[in-house]
Design a protein around this motif. Structure first.
Motif, short mmCIF file in Angstrom:
data_model
loop_
_atom_site.label_atom_id
_atom_site.label_comp_id
_atom_site.label_asym_id
_atom_site.label_seq_id
_atom_site.Cartn_x
_atom_site.Cartn_y
_atom_site.Cartn_z
N ARG A 19 44.25 -14.46 73.87
CA ARG A 19 43.77 -15.79 74.26
C ARG A 19 43.45 -16.64 73.03
O ARG A 19 43.83 -17.79 72.92
CB ARG A 19 42.53 -15.65 75.15
CG ARG A 19 42.31 -16.89 76.01
CD ARG A 19 41.21 -16.73 77.03
NE ARG A 19 41.29 -15.48 77.76
CZ ARG A 19 40.24 -14.70 78.05
NH1 ARG A 19 39.04 -15.03 77.65
NH2 ARG A 19 40.38 -13.60 78.76
N GLU A 20 42.76 -16.00 72.08
CA GLU A 20 42.36 -16.72 70.87
C GLU A 20 43.60 -17.17 70.08
O GLU A 20 43.69 -18.29 69.59
CB GLU A 20 41.51 -15.77 70.01
CG GLU A 20 40.78 -16.49 68.91
CD GLU A 20 40.10 -15.50 67.95
OE1 GLU A 20 39.79 -15.92 66.84
OE2 GLU A 20 39.92 -14.32 68.33
N LYS A 23 45.50 -20.00 71.89
CA LYS A 23 44.71 -21.22 71.78
C LYS A 23 44.84 -21.82 70.37
O LYS A 23 45.09 -23.02 70.21
CB LYS A 23 43.24 -20.88 72.07
CG LYS A 23 42.42 -22.05 72.48
CD LYS A 23 41.07 -21.58 73.00
CE LYS A 23 40.03 -22.62 72.62
NZ LYS A 23 38.71 -22.10 72.51
N ASN A 26 48.37 -23.27 69.83
CA ASN A 26 48.61 -24.52 70.57
C ASN A 26 47.84 -25.68 69.93
O ASN A 26 48.34 -26.80 69.87
CB ASN A 26 48.22 -24.37 72.04
CG ASN A 26 49.36 -23.78 72.85
OD1 ASN A 26 50.53 -24.05 72.56
ND2 ASN A 26 49.05 -22.96 73.84
#
Ligand SMILES: Cc1ncc(COP(=O)(O)O)c(C=O)c1O
Length: 660
Positions: A19-20, A23, A26
């Motif tokens: 997830r990190e 993120k 992006n």
């Protein structure tokens, strides 16, 4: 203008890390210049990754964690994590499925050497340390890589030159269209074609556009990018179609008198190549599907027997896939040929897209072929005549090839054609998988719709395959759709006229009982609907079905008396096929043909230069000429109303070396 999307898939099994990472990446993509629409998506398992790569044609690159462990819920062995799949295995699977994707590895610091060593031979584009979390750095590198793959060196340079608007003191004579523009007589041509057709029609006088005959600049670069994309060691752009590409290869590989194994059903350029090179052809008879009058591949056993019987052959050439979409199981054939040091050339005129979707692979080169010729223009977005020659021959003689290539290449090649090859390669790499997935879906839909008319019937592999080739591992390219039209009551000619005049539909080709429709990356759902609508309306006319037309079977190959080249270059004499009383002229039997005689369809030569004419063949030609059906007979010469064959004079025969 539509903007591209370039999705990059991150594969990591630790939910928080993933997830990190996604993120962070992006955020970097949003904050830095992003012309290619790069965005990142994450998956936690190898299975999800493979499903995403299969389902999402916008994925351009993948970032794979060096080790993928199973999810926490699936822990076994006393709470230890279980390995899902090693990075090396996943990379292999990804590149086998979509070789055009860029692949990067995320490595944990301590295992760096192991990972790099293990992946050394795989197609990995680079590595990043996971712990560094350098999202902007990673983004910049991935962005640069995708921009690199999406480059079109020749086309870009051509555009640059046009925008520079230099004064032309060189060919071509229309000088950027100046000679046409404003003319009261021919201005309409300029307007119709569009200004850039003329602006981009340039010549070798412009050095910054490189030379097709001795490429060192942007053409060399574009060809190198095509080689990488199509999985070749070298790629050459041909601006006179695969017709010329085949001849160039023959003249490179075959000296006069050297043996070539070839399917008799090869394209006529192959037969012309035999004449030009002076090769000694050994013809392999194609199989015949008697029911539909379609000639198919050469039975595998016949190919293996020919290889065993002629170990002195220099080369073997086959067409795969054929016009009707039949493709060989090439790997064992190539292997058998290579065992005897026979080079393998595959005419992939109809299969230039195959590298870009697993449904169509292996390509000829992937199956081990030495040369593949592709009419990029037939099935990808290149202009007519734009083809590619791909070379993987380890003994490639570049100098000889170059001489022959230049012998067949105009010193004024069409630059827009070269640009279109550059662009076709880019498109195939960037969105080929996505477009071909759509084409395959449309082909499936179209087949179902046609069959639902209950009057027209699409032919499946089993219908198309001649009896002798069952069990040979032959497969069907579903984008070539052959339709049995005998149920509709129209003759093929009438049906084609009806489709053209009433429904604005032009099909690819026809035989006596079938129509062939070609789906390409340019096929749209609207076209499919319009075709279905037309066929449905015709089906509803409920005409009485016709019986299948029996196609006259081409007589088997007779004896080759002289090398085709020797016979072709004799002056010869014309002998009529009918005598004064309109009976077939038996005096032709026993003579040697000087030309290639090819009935079309099916386009297989019944006679080649140097071949002995038998009474059987004369009868066959007589039958074709008397038949009312539309059929072209290439090679027949008309002297007044008399159809004739050019044959060798007796003294010419005496002056030539007889074969075997
Ligand atoms: C099997 C095959 N090879 C070669 C060619 C020649 O290709 P091109 O039209 O690019 O010259 C064709 C053309 O129809 C073909 O069908």
């Amino acid at each position: 203008m539509p903007k591209p999307t370039s999705r990059i898939l991150v594969i990591n099994d630790e939910a928080l890390v993933l997830r990190e990472f996604v993120k962070g990446l992006n955020a970097a993509a949003r904050s830095i210049d992003n012309p290619l629409g790069i965005c990142f998506a994450g998956v936690a398992t190898a299975k999800e990754a493979l499903a995403a790569i299969e389902g999402d044609g916008d994925i351009q690159a993948v970032l794979v964690d060096d080790v993928l462990y199973s999810l926490p819920g699936a822990r076994k062995n006393g709470g230890k994590k279980k390995l899902q799949m090693s990075a090396i295995e996943l990379v292999k699977r990804i590149t086998r499925f979509r070789p055009e994707l860029s692949v990067y590895i995320l490595i944990a610091q301590e295992k760096e050497d192991d990972v790099v060593d293990a992946l050394f031979t795989e197609a990995v584009d680079g590595y990043f340390y996971r712990e560094e979390k350098d999202y902007r750095g990673i983004y910049r590198i991935l962005n640069a890589q995708i921009q690199e793959v999406a480059k079109t060196p020749f086309y870009d340079q051509l555009k640059n030159y046009v925008w520079m608007a230099k004064d032309q003191w060189h060919t071509p004579g229309h000088s950027s269209g100046e000679s046409l523009r404003g003319s009261p007589w021919v201005n309409d041509f300029y307007e119709f074609m569009g200004e850039h057709v003329f602006d981009a029609d340039l010549s070798v006088s412009v050095p910054m556009l490189d030379s097709l005959m001795e490429p060192k600049g942007v053409i060399a670069e574009a060809q190198a990018m095509a080689a990488k994309a199509f999985g070749a060691r070298r790629t050459f752009f041909a601006t006179n179609g695969t017709s010329t590409a085949n001849k160039v290869i023959f003249q490179t590989l075959l000296a006069p008198g050297e043996k070539l194994l070839l399917d008799r059903n090869c394209h006529k350029s192959v037969h012309h190549g035999v004449v030009l090179s002076g090769a000694h052809p050994v013809y392999l008879d194609s199989s015949l599907n008697g029911k539909y009058g379609l000639y198919g591949p050469v039975p595998k056993k016949l190919i293996f027997d020919a290889i065993d019987e002629h170990p002195d052959a220099e080369a073997l050439i086959l067409t795969s896939c054929t016009y009707d979409g039949l493709r060989y199981d090439l790997a064992p054939i190539v292997e058998a040929a290579h065992k005897k040091n026979i080079k393998v050339i595959i005419d992939e005129a109809w299969y230039g897209f195959a590298r870009f979707h697993p449904e169509f692979r292996p390509t000829a080169l992937e199956a081990g072929a030495d040369y593949a010729t592709q009419s990029t223009h037939k099935v990808l977005s290149a202009f007519s005549q734009a083809s590619m020659i791909h070379v993987n021959d380890p003994g490639f003689k570049e100098h000889l090839f170059r001489e022959n290539f230049n012998m067949h290449t105009s010193t004024s090649p069409q630059y827009t054609m070269i640009a279109s090859l550059d662009v076709a390669r880019k498109q195939a790499v960037m969105e080929g998988y996505k477009l071909l997935s759509r084409t395959l879906a449309l082909a499936k839909e179209l087949r179902e719709q046609i069959d639902s008319t209950r009057v027209f019937r699409t032919l499946a592999l089993e219908d198309l395959l001649p009896e002798q080739t069952r069990g040979d591992g032959i497969r069907l390219d579903p984008t070539k759709v052959t339709v049995d039209v005998s149920g509709c009551g129209y003759t093929v000619e009438e049906l084609q006229r009806e489709l053209f005049e009433r429904y604005n539909i032009q099909v690819e080709k026809s035989t006596f009982n079938t129509l062939t429709l070609l789906l390409t990356v340019g096929t749209t759902r609207s076209k499919v609907s319009r075709l279905y609508d037309a066929l449905m309306r015709i089906a509803r006319e409920r005409r009485s079905p016709r019986r299948l037309v029996q196609t006259p079977e081409i007589p088997g190959f007779t004896k080759l008396r002289f090398l085709p080249r020797d016979a072709y270059y004799c002056g010869g004499e014309l002998v009529p096929i009918f005598d004064e009383r309109e009976r077939v002229n038996h005096a032709l039997g026993g003579r040697v043909c000087a030309d290639q005689i090819t009935p079309y369809p099916p386009g297989i030569p019944v006679l080649v230069p140097g071949q002995m004419i038998t009474p059987n063949i004369v009868e066959y030609l007589g039958d074709l000429l008397r038949s009312q059906k539309r059929m072209e007979l290439h090679g027949i010469v008309h002297e007044g109303y008399q159809p004739c064959v050019r044959v060798l004079k007796p003294h010419e025969e005496k002056g030539l070396n007889r074969l075997g």
